[in-house]
Scaffold this active site. Structure first.
Site, short mmCIF file in Angstrom:
data_model
loop_
_atom_site.label_atom_id
_atom_site.label_comp_id
_atom_site.label_asym_id
_atom_site.label_seq_id
_atom_site.Cartn_x
_atom_site.Cartn_y
_atom_site.Cartn_z
N ASP A 16 65.29 66.92 64.45
CA ASP A 16 64.10 67.55 63.85
C ASP A 16 64.36 68.13 62.46
O ASP A 16 63.77 69.13 62.07
CB ASP A 16 63.56 68.67 64.77
CG ASP A 16 63.26 68.14 66.16
OD1 ASP A 16 62.88 66.97 66.28
OD2 ASP A 16 63.43 68.91 67.12
N GLY A 43 60.94 62.39 67.89
CA GLY A 43 59.57 62.68 67.46
C GLY A 43 59.64 62.87 65.96
O GLY A 43 60.20 63.86 65.49
N GLN A 229 67.48 61.73 66.40
CA GLN A 229 68.26 62.90 66.81
C GLN A 229 69.05 63.46 65.61
O GLN A 229 68.66 63.27 64.48
CB GLN A 229 69.20 62.54 67.97
CG GLN A 229 68.49 62.20 69.28
CD GLN A 229 67.81 60.86 69.33
OE1 GLN A 229 68.42 59.86 69.06
NE2 GLN A 229 66.53 60.84 69.66
P1 GDP Z 1 62.41 64.62 62.53
O1 GDP Z 1 62.56 64.45 64.00
O2 GDP Z 1 63.73 64.80 61.86
O3 GDP Z 1 61.62 63.51 61.88
O4 GDP Z 1 61.62 65.97 62.30
P2 GDP Z 1 60.30 66.46 63.10
O5 GDP Z 1 59.15 65.69 62.60
O6 GDP Z 1 60.53 66.49 64.55
O7 GDP Z 1 60.24 67.98 62.64
C1 GDP Z 1 60.17 68.34 61.29
C2 GDP Z 1 58.88 69.15 61.08
O8 GDP Z 1 58.93 69.74 59.82
C3 GDP Z 1 57.62 68.30 61.08
O9 GDP Z 1 56.57 69.04 61.58
C4 GDP Z 1 57.43 67.97 59.60
O10 GDP Z 1 56.08 67.70 59.27
C5 GDP Z 1 57.88 69.26 58.99
N1 GDP Z 1 58.48 69.16 57.65
C6 GDP Z 1 59.25 68.20 57.11
N2 GDP Z 1 59.70 68.57 55.89
C7 GDP Z 1 59.18 69.79 55.66
C8 GDP Z 1 59.30 70.75 54.59
O11 GDP Z 1 59.99 70.52 53.59
N3 GDP Z 1 58.63 71.93 54.75
C9 GDP Z 1 57.88 72.22 55.85
N4 GDP Z 1 57.27 73.39 55.91
N5 GDP Z 1 57.76 71.35 56.86
C10 GDP Z 1 58.41 70.18 56.78
P1 IMO Z 2 64.48 63.62 66.67
O1 IMO Z 2 64.74 62.16 66.37
C1 IMO Z 2 65.65 67.26 68.77
C2 IMO Z 2 67.82 66.75 72.55
C3 IMO Z 2 67.07 67.28 73.75
C4 IMO Z 2 68.22 67.73 74.62
C5 IMO Z 2 69.28 66.66 74.35
C6 IMO Z 2 69.32 65.56 75.39
O2 IMO Z 2 63.06 63.98 66.72
O3 IMO Z 2 65.29 64.49 65.78
P2 IMO Z 2 67.71 63.50 75.92
O4 IMO Z 2 66.27 63.46 76.32
O5 IMO Z 2 68.01 62.76 74.66
O6 IMO Z 2 68.62 63.12 77.03
O7 IMO Z 2 68.00 65.07 75.63
O8 IMO Z 2 68.96 66.09 73.09
N1 IMO Z 2 67.09 65.77 71.71
C7 IMO Z 2 66.48 66.08 70.56
N2 IMO Z 2 66.30 67.28 69.94
N3 IMO Z 2 65.19 66.13 68.19
C8 IMO Z 2 65.38 64.92 68.78
O9 IMO Z 2 65.02 63.77 68.17
C9 IMO Z 2 66.02 64.86 70.03
N4 IMO Z 2 66.34 63.88 70.89
C10 IMO Z 2 67.00 64.44 71.90
O10 IMO Z 2 66.22 68.34 73.39
O11 IMO Z 2 68.74 68.94 74.15
MG MG Z 3 61.80 65.31 65.77
#
Ligand code: GDP
Ligand code: IMO
Ligand code: MG
Length: 435
Positions: A16, A43, A229
Site C-alpha cells: 500500500d 489493492g 505487496q
Molecule cells: P498500492 O497497493 O501500493 O497501490 O497502494 P494503495 O492503493 O493500496 O494505497 C495507497 C493509497 O494512497 C490510495 O488510496 C491512493 O489513492 C493514495 N495515494 C497514493 N499516493 C498518494 C499521495 O501522494 N498522497 C495521498 N494523500 N494519497 C496518495
Molecule cells: P498491495 O499490492 C498490504 C498482507 C496481509 C497480511 C499478509 C498475508 O495492495 O500493496 P495474504 O492474504 O497475502 O496471505 O496476507 O500480507 N498483504 C498486504 N498488505 N498490501 C497488500 O497488497 C497486501 N497483500 C498482502 O494484510 O498481513
Molecule cells: Mg494496496
C-alpha cells in the site's frame, strides 16, 4: 536485445505504498504492464479525473488505451474476482477484452477451497494468526508447491478436463477439511459449473504470456512490471512468518513472468513518507497512539482490499534501505508526503538497537525485538496538495526529502502530494514517463 526501457515498480515497505498511482503514471509510455506476484490480496488505487479505481488482479495499465495488460504465471488468479473487476471496469467505460488483457495459462487458479482454507486455518491459529486478506493466497501457492492438487488457468481451456479435475480435487479437499476442521463438504458439481462459466468468459484472454513478453523484449517494446505487496512481506526476505506467499521483490519478475532477469530494467521503489502495515507481525516504528491516529485519518489508511484499519508509524529508513538493496532499486517514488503536514516534529528510524547494541546489518528476524533509533526532523504546517514542483514545497518538507535521500543513498525521483494523477512532483527522476 533492448530491454533498457523496461521499468519495475515495487513496494519497499508492507504494501500500500502507492504503487498503483506510479504504475498509472508510467503506463503511458509502456506497451505492456505485467503483474508477476500475489493475487487478489493486492489493492492498487488509481485516481483519474476525480474517479477512483481500485484494482486487485487486473494490472493498472488497463486504464490506458493501447497498453496490453498481462497477468503473469507467478500470480494466483481468482477468476471470480477477475471477472468482477472486468465487469466493473466495463460498466465505467473501460474497454477490456483479449486484446488488452492476457492471462498466463501457467498461472494458478484460486479455488473456493483455497479461500475456505485461508479462513479455517486463520481461525485455528490463535496468536499465530497472520491476519491474511482471506483471498486464498497462501493455500493456492501451497497447492502450487504440492502440484497434485493444483489447477492452472490453462486447465480452463478443456472443459471436460476442468470438470474432472475439480471433481477429483474437491473430493480430496472435502475429506481433508472434514478431518481437520469438521467442516461441511463443498459441492464439487456446483464448483465445476461455476468454473466452466468463468472459463467460457475468460477463454479469449488466456494464453502463453511468457512468449508474448519475450517477443516484446526482442522487439524492444517497453514493459512495465507492476509489483504487488511490499518487500517486507516477501516470503523469503520479509518478516517471516508474517508475510505473503510469493516473491514480491524485483527478483520475482523473472520467475513470475517468464522473462530473463535482465528484463527487469529500471527499478522504482515506492515508499510512503511514513509506514503502514495491515495484519499481524513486527513493526518497530508503529505508533499505536495519537500520531498513528493522525496518520491513519489524514492518509485514509484503511485497506483497499479488506477495509481494515492500517497500523501506522514513522518511516523506517533502516528497513527501506535493506529492501532497496534487495531489489537493486535505482530511484524512489516517495508518496503521501502531504499526509505529514501539521506535525510539529517528524521522526525517522535510522537503525535498531537490540539488547542494548546498535545493529550494523538489517535482518527482518530481529524486528520483533528491535528498539528503533530515531532522528527527529522539524515538521511543517502548510498543506502541500497543490505543490507541483520541488520549489513549491516548504523548506522543512524539502529537508525531509533530502534527508531520506541521504539515509537511503539513492535519489527520490518523484514526490506524491495527493492521490490524484496530477499530484505528483518530478524531482530527481531519470524516467522519461515521470518527468
Ligand atoms: P498500492 O497497493 O501500493 O497501490 O497502494 P494503495 O492503493 O493500496 O494505497 C495507497 C493509497 O494512497 C490510495 O488510496 C491512493 O489513492 C493514495 N495515494 C497514493 N499516493 C498518494 C499521495 O501522494 N498522497 C495521498 N494523500 N494519497 C496518495
Ligand atoms: P498491495 O499490492 C498490504 C498482507 C496481509 C497480511 C499478509 C498475508 O495492495 O500493496 P495474504 O492474504 O497475502 O496471505 O496476507 O500480507 N498483504 C498486504 N498488505 N498490501 C497488500 O497488497 C497486501 N497483500 C498482502 O494484510 O498481513
Ligand atoms: Mg494496496
Amino acid at each position: 536485445m533492448n530491454d533498457s526501457r523496461n521499468v519495475t515498480v515495487i513496494g519497499l515497505q508492507w504494501g500500500d505504498e502507492g504503487k498503483g498511482k506510479i504504475v498509472d503514471a508510467l503506463a503511458r509510455r509502456s506497451r505492456y504492464v505485467a503483474r508477476y506476484c500475489g493475487g487478489a490480496n493486492a489493492g492498487h488505487s488509481v485516481n483519474v479525473a476525480g474517479e477512483r479505481f481500485a484494482l486487485h488482479l487486473i494490472p493498472c495499465g488497463i486504464l490506458h488505451e493501447g497498453v496490453c495488460n498481462v497477468v503473469g504465471n507467478g500470480v494466483v488468479f481468482d477468476p471470480a474476482c477477475a471477472l468482477d473487476e472486468v465487469h466493473h471496469l466495463r460498466e465505467r467505460g473501460v474497454k477490456v477484452s483479449g486484446a488488452n488483457l492476457r492471462v498466463s495459462k501457467a498461472a494458478h487458479l484460486v479455488m473456493p477451497w483455497h479461500k475456505r482454507e485461508d479462513i479455517l486455518r486463520e481461525g485455528r491459529m490463535g496468536d499465530g494468526k497472520i491476519g491474511t486478506t482471506a483471498r486464498g493466497i497462501g493455500p493456492c501457492y501451497a497447492d502450487k508447491a504440492h502440484r497434485s492438487t493444483a489447477l492452472r488457468v490453462g486447465d480452463m481451456l478443456d472443459l471436460a478436463v476442468l470438470r474432472e479435475r475439480i471433481t477429483a480435487v474437491a473430493a480430496f479437499k472435502n475429506a481433508a477439511f472434514a478431518a481437520l476442521y469438521g467442516a461441511d463438504p463443498l459441492d464439487p458439481a456446483a464448483i465445476a459449473d461455476e468454473y466452466v462459466g468463468y472459463a467460457e468468459e475468460l477463454r479469449e484472454m488466456i494464453g502463453d504470456t511468457g512468449s508474448l513478453l519475450r517477443r516484446a523484449i526482442a522487439q524492444g517494446e517497453p514493459i512495465l512490471f507492476e509489483g504487488g505487496q511490499g518487500s517486507m512481506l516477501d516470503i523469503d526476505h520479509g518478516t517471516y512468518p508474517f508475510v505473503t506467499s510469493s516473491f514480491v521483490t524485483a527478483c520475482g519478475v523473472a520467475p513470475g513472468t517468464g522473462v530473463p532477469p535482465s528484463a527487469v530494467g529500471r527499478v522504482v521503489g515506492v515508499i510512503k513518507a511514513y509506514a503502514t502495515r495491515v495484519g499481524a507481525g513486527p513493526f518497530p516504528t508503529e505508533q499505536a497512539n495519537e500520531t498513528g491516529h493522525y496518520l491513519r485519518e489524514r492518509g485514509r489508511e484503511y485497506g483497499t482490499t479488506t477495509g481494515r484499519p492500517r497500523r501506522c508509524g514513522w518511516f523506517d529508513a533502516f528497513a527501506v534501505r535493506y529492501a532497496a538493496d534487495l531489489s537493486g532499486v535505482h530511484e524512489f517514488a516517495l508518496s503521501l508526503l502531504d499526509v505529514l503536514s501539521g506535525l510539529d516534529e517528524i521522526r525517522v528510524c535510522t537503525g535498531y538497537r537490540v539488547g542494548g547494541q546498535v545493529l550494523e546489518d538489517f535482518d527482518p528476524v530481529v524486528m520483533a525485538a528491535a528498539e528503533p533509533v530515531y532522528e527527529t526532523l522539524p515538521g511543517w504546517a502548510e498543506e502541500i496538495g497543490s505543490a507541483r514542483s520541488y520549489a513549491d514545497l516548504p523548506a522543512n518538507a524539502q529537508r525531509y526529502v533530502a534527508r531520506i535521500e541521504e539515509l537511503l543513498g539513492r535519489s527520490v525521483g518523484t514526490i506524491g502530494v495527493g492521490p490524484d494523477r496530477e499530484q505528483l512532483i518530478a524531482h530527481n527522476t531519470q524516467l522519461e514517463g515521470l518527468r
